[in-house]
Scaffold this motif. Structure first.
Motif, mmCIF file in Angstrom:
data_model
loop_
_atom_site.group_PDB
_atom_site.id
_atom_site.type_symbol
_atom_site.label_atom_id
_atom_site.label_comp_id
_atom_site.label_asym_id
_atom_site.label_seq_id
_atom_site.Cartn_x
_atom_site.Cartn_y
_atom_site.Cartn_z
ATOM 1 N N PRO A 368 0.822 -1.227 0.000
ATOM 2 C CA PRO A 368 0.000 0.000 0.000
ATOM 3 C C PRO A 368 0.849 1.268 0.000
ATOM 4 O O PRO A 368 0.441 2.289 -0.546
ATOM 5 C CB PRO A 368 -0.789 -0.095 1.315
ATOM 6 C CG PRO A 368 -0.753 -1.529 1.693
ATOM 7 C CD PRO A 368 0.510 -2.110 1.131
ATOM 8 N N VAL A 369 2.051 1.202 0.569
ATOM 9 C CA VAL A 369 2.879 2.401 0.669
ATOM 10 C C VAL A 369 3.295 2.896 -0.710
ATOM 11 O O VAL A 369 3.234 4.081 -1.000
ATOM 12 C CB VAL A 369 4.128 2.143 1.545
ATOM 13 C CG1 VAL A 369 5.028 3.365 1.581
ATOM 14 C CG2 VAL A 369 3.692 1.761 2.950
ATOM 15 N N TRP A 370 3.679 1.955 -1.583
ATOM 16 C CA TRP A 370 4.067 2.478 -2.895
ATOM 17 C C TRP A 370 2.937 2.511 -3.909
ATOM 18 O O TRP A 370 3.085 3.015 -5.004
ATOM 19 C CB TRP A 370 5.324 1.813 -3.450
ATOM 20 C CG TRP A 370 5.457 0.345 -3.285
ATOM 21 C CD1 TRP A 370 6.175 -0.298 -2.314
ATOM 22 C CD2 TRP A 370 4.907 -0.691 -4.097
ATOM 23 N NE1 TRP A 370 6.106 -1.652 -2.470
ATOM 24 C CE2 TRP A 370 5.333 -1.929 -3.559
ATOM 25 C CE3 TRP A 370 4.085 -0.698 -5.219
ATOM 26 C CZ2 TRP A 370 4.974 -3.146 -4.100
ATOM 27 C CZ3 TRP A 370 3.738 -1.921 -5.765
ATOM 28 C CH2 TRP A 370 4.181 -3.120 -5.213
ATOM 29 N N ARG A 371 1.744 2.031 -3.521
ATOM 30 C CA ARG A 371 0.564 2.217 -4.383
ATOM 31 C C ARG A 371 -0.135 3.542 -4.075
ATOM 32 O O ARG A 371 -0.844 4.076 -4.918
ATOM 33 C CB ARG A 371 -0.473 1.097 -4.159
ATOM 34 C CG ARG A 371 -0.155 -0.266 -4.665
ATOM 35 C CD ARG A 371 0.006 -0.447 -6.136
ATOM 36 N NE ARG A 371 -0.969 0.167 -7.027
ATOM 37 C CZ ARG A 371 -0.869 0.110 -8.354
ATOM 38 N NH1 ARG A 371 0.119 -0.536 -8.908
ATOM 39 N NH2 ARG A 371 -1.759 0.682 -9.106
ATOM 40 N N ALA A 372 0.015 4.035 -2.833
ATOM 41 C CA ALA A 372 -0.790 5.185 -2.396
ATOM 42 C C ALA A 372 -0.313 6.483 -3.042
ATOM 43 O O ALA A 372 0.859 6.642 -3.354
ATOM 44 C CB ALA A 372 -0.712 5.312 -0.887
ATOM 45 N N THR A 373 -1.252 7.430 -3.227
ATOM 46 C CA THR A 373 -0.873 8.748 -3.718
ATOM 47 C C THR A 373 -0.237 9.549 -2.575
ATOM 48 O O THR A 373 0.765 10.214 -2.757
ATOM 49 C CB THR A 373 -2.119 9.497 -4.253
ATOM 50 O OG1 THR A 373 -2.781 8.629 -5.181
ATOM 51 C CG2 THR A 373 -1.719 10.766 -4.964
ATOM 52 N N CYS A 374 -0.838 9.458 -1.366
ATOM 53 C CA CYS A 374 -0.258 10.115 -0.188
ATOM 54 C C CYS A 374 -0.161 9.091 0.944
ATOM 55 O O CYS A 374 -1.089 8.999 1.755
ATOM 56 C CB CYS A 374 -1.132 11.267 0.295
ATOM 57 S SG CYS A 374 -1.491 12.432 -0.992
ATOM 58 N N PRO A 375 0.935 8.321 1.007
ATOM 59 C CA PRO A 375 1.026 7.241 2.000
ATOM 60 C C PRO A 375 0.803 7.726 3.432
ATOM 61 O O PRO A 375 0.153 7.045 4.218
ATOM 62 C CB PRO A 375 2.449 6.719 1.831
ATOM 63 C CG PRO A 375 2.916 7.220 0.530
ATOM 64 C CD PRO A 375 2.126 8.430 0.173
ATOM 65 N N ALA A 376 1.282 8.940 3.760
ATOM 66 C CA ALA A 376 1.166 9.415 5.136
ATOM 67 C C ALA A 376 -0.293 9.561 5.556
ATOM 68 O O ALA A 376 -0.640 9.362 6.715
ATOM 69 C CB ALA A 376 1.897 10.736 5.299
ATOM 70 N N GLU A 377 -1.175 9.885 4.582
ATOM 71 C CA GLU A 377 -2.598 10.005 4.921
ATOM 72 C C GLU A 377 -3.330 8.679 4.750
ATOM 73 O O GLU A 377 -4.185 8.321 5.549
ATOM 74 C CB GLU A 377 -3.270 11.040 4.005
ATOM 75 C CG GLU A 377 -2.798 12.460 4.268
ATOM 76 C CD GLU A 377 -3.240 13.405 3.145
ATOM 77 O OE1 GLU A 377 -4.218 13.079 2.434
ATOM 78 O OE2 GLU A 377 -2.587 14.452 2.979
ATOM 79 N N GLU A 378 -2.990 7.951 3.667
ATOM 80 C CA GLU A 378 -3.788 6.775 3.327
ATOM 81 C C GLU A 378 -3.434 5.528 4.142
ATOM 82 O O GLU A 378 -4.290 4.701 4.415
ATOM 83 C CB GLU A 378 -3.671 6.476 1.831
ATOM 84 C CG GLU A 378 -4.321 7.556 0.967
ATOM 85 C CD GLU A 378 -4.003 7.391 -0.512
ATOM 86 O OE1 GLU A 378 -4.125 6.273 -1.024
ATOM 87 O OE2 GLU A 378 -3.604 8.401 -1.148
ATOM 88 N N CYS A 379 -2.139 5.355 4.458
ATOM 89 C CA CYS A 379 -1.790 4.150 5.222
ATOM 90 C C CYS A 379 -0.630 4.440 6.184
ATOM 91 O O CYS A 379 0.462 3.889 6.026
ATOM 92 C CB CYS A 379 -1.431 3.010 4.280
ATOM 93 S SG CYS A 379 -0.231 3.473 3.017
ATOM 94 N N PRO A 380 -0.872 5.308 7.174
ATOM 95 C CA PRO A 380 0.208 5.726 8.081
ATOM 96 C C PRO A 380 0.867 4.548 8.805
ATOM 97 O O PRO A 380 2.093 4.536 8.982
ATOM 98 C CB PRO A 380 -0.481 6.664 9.078
ATOM 99 C CG PRO A 380 -1.940 6.412 8.914
ATOM 100 C CD PRO A 380 -2.153 5.939 7.516
ATOM 101 N N ASP A 381 0.074 3.535 9.203
ATOM 102 C CA ASP A 381 0.658 2.415 9.955
ATOM 103 C C ASP A 381 1.662 1.642 9.113
ATOM 104 O O ASP A 381 2.772 1.340 9.552
ATOM 105 C CB ASP A 381 -0.436 1.457 10.449
ATOM 106 C CG ASP A 381 -1.419 2.188 11.352
ATOM 107 O OD1 ASP A 381 -1.092 3.331 11.740
ATOM 108 O OD2 ASP A 381 -2.498 1.632 11.644
ATOM 109 N N GLN A 382 1.248 1.346 7.866
ATOM 110 C CA GLN A 382 2.163 0.603 7.001
ATOM 111 C C GLN A 382 3.402 1.429 6.669
ATOM 112 O O GLN A 382 4.488 0.875 6.513
ATOM 113 C CB GLN A 382 1.472 0.198 5.691
ATOM 114 C CG GLN A 382 0.609 -1.027 5.848
ATOM 115 C CD GLN A 382 -0.857 -0.698 5.674
ATOM 116 O OE1 GLN A 382 -1.302 0.396 6.042
ATOM 117 N NE2 GLN A 382 -1.612 -1.635 5.126
ATOM 118 N N LEU A 383 3.218 2.750 6.605
ATOM 119 C CA LEU A 383 4.360 3.610 6.315
ATOM 120 C C LEU A 383 5.377 3.526 7.454
ATOM 121 O O LEU A 383 6.588 3.449 7.228
ATOM 122 C CB LEU A 383 3.895 5.057 6.116
ATOM 123 C CG LEU A 383 4.965 6.059 5.708
ATOM 124 C CD1 LEU A 383 5.589 5.684 4.372
ATOM 125 C CD2 LEU A 383 4.387 7.468 5.608
#
Length: 409
Positions: A368-383
């Motif tokens: 999800p981190v490299w699929r997301a447009t804004c990882p910090a908002e969309e998947c903070p835990d995985q980031l």
């Protein structure tokens, strides 16, 4: 549109023929970059005005202080030959250069902070991506590609220095453009940044690592290549100031042997991340079915039988038909925990099954981190756990699966 006054002459004035009337030999069609950007902004006029109203900035107060962020992208389009019909003969490969208006922000006269008044909600959708130039060129044909894209970059450089005055909501406003480097794909990046083609020992477009180095160190890499450095290295390659042999010279310039003619942003796009990883997993699955970690040099027939077993299992249990070449859809369907469970049925040792499950589990956590447009908002835990996961992933590959990565990537 009559309502947009662009302070640059119309390149098509006095040209009466219709768009369809171009000669059969034409290998490229392109819009003038300035005209294309203006029409893209005119399409967004309502969104921009609405954004101004919502941000509470008085409409009339903002005639300057705007800034427009543009993302460019350029990619080859594979086989586009005419399937049946007798049109003009054209090369079967094409390249498309396009841009997306990512955001428009404004800095009002008395304010300190920029306010974003428009953000493209789906920046990766083909609907927001405006084609600028289509060419019948193979993307690995360096000379033609550069001849065709040259004018596009000349336009772009001219626009970096200037700003547009556009009527937006009845008032003339000035819009300077900022270009975020093109998200070129692997082949095109190598082309325009002067690197050797993709079979090169220098495996990465972001750092100087060779295949052998990459297989020994799977974790600690940082982005070290840059456009300026590439230009300097090309000069060294061209002049050979230290009178070295070809091998020494190549090692000194780390695979830069053509003149870089365009600066690109160092990125790795998510789709090719998906495809690259899935291709590798697909091979690991075959190796695990055949217990390669115990054998030395299995024969081609053995390998073929493992692949057939894998394909059959995927087809019967997961409804996944085999593909000639890995594509995005297959990659996404292959990379799931369910698929691993199905493949584990063919893997004899429980220990190896566990390792495969763990590998996929880590992958699914990172994806999800490299699929997301804004990882910090969309998947903070995985980031947060990304760095840990990626190191664990690399450790697994270099220990449990080291038979695949022994000194080669």
């Amino acid at each position: 549109s009559t309502s947009c006054t662009v302070g640059i002459i119309n390149g098509l004035s006095g040209w009466a023929s219709s768009v369809e009337d171009f000669p059969a030999e034409t290998i490229t069609r392109r819009f003038r970059y300035d005209v294309a950007l203006v029409s893209a902004l005119k399409d967004l006029e309502e969104d921009i005005l609405e954004g101004l109203r919502e941000s509470g900035t008085a409409d009339s107060a903002c005639t300057s202080g705007f800034s427009v962020m543009i993302k460019e992208s350029c990619d080859g389009m594979g086989d586009v030959s005419e399937k049946h019909g007798g049109g003009p003969l054209v090369p079967e490969k094409a390249v498309r250069f396009s841009f997306t208006v990512m955001s428009v922000s404004v800095l009002a006269d008395e304010e300190v902070e920029e306010v974003t008044i428009f953000t493209e909600p789906k920046p990766n959708s083909e609907l927001s991506c405006k084609p600028l130039c289509l060419m019948f060129v193979d993307e690995s044909n360096h000379e033609t590609l550069i001849a065709v894209l040259g004018p596009v970059f000349a336009d772009r450089i001219a626009m970096k220095e200037s700003s547009f005055i556009l009527f937006c909501g009845e008032l003339p406003r000035s819009f300077p453009f900022h270009f975020r480097g093109p998200s070129f794909h692997q082949i095109t990046v190598r082309e325009v940044e002067g690197l050797e083609a993709s079979g090169s020992t220098y495996v990465c477009t972001l750092c100087d690592s060779t295949r052998a180095e990459a297989s020994k160190n799977m974790v600690l890499h940082s982005i070290t290549r840059s456009h300026e450095e590439n230009l300097d290295r090309y000069e060294i390659w061209r002049t050979n100031p230290f009178s070295e042999s070809v091998e020494e010279l190549r090692d000194r310039v780390k695979g830069i042997s053509a003149k870089p003619f365009m600066e690109t942003q160092p990125t790795m796009d998510a789709l090719h991340c998906d495809i690259g990883n899935a291709t590798e997993f697909y091979k690991i699955f075959q190796d695990e079915i055949g217990e390669v970690y115990r054998k030395v040099n299995p024969s081609r027939e053995e390998r073929r039988s493992w692949r057939a077993a894998l394909d059959k299992q995927l087809r019967t249990k997961m409804k996944l038909k085999p593909v000639m070449r890995m594509n995005g859809n297959y990659a996404r369907r292959l990379m799931t925990q369910d698929v691993v469970e199905v493949i584990c049925e063919l893997v004899p040792s429980e220990e190896r099954r566990e390792a495969l499950r763990e590998l996929m589990r880590l992958y699914i956590q990172m994806k999800p981190v490299w699929r997301a447009t804004c990882p910090a908002e969309e998947c903070p835990d995985q980031l947060c756990s990304y760095s840990f996961n990626s190191q664990r992933f690399a450790d697994l590959l270099s220990s449990t699966f080291k038979y695949r990565y022994n000194g080669k990537i």
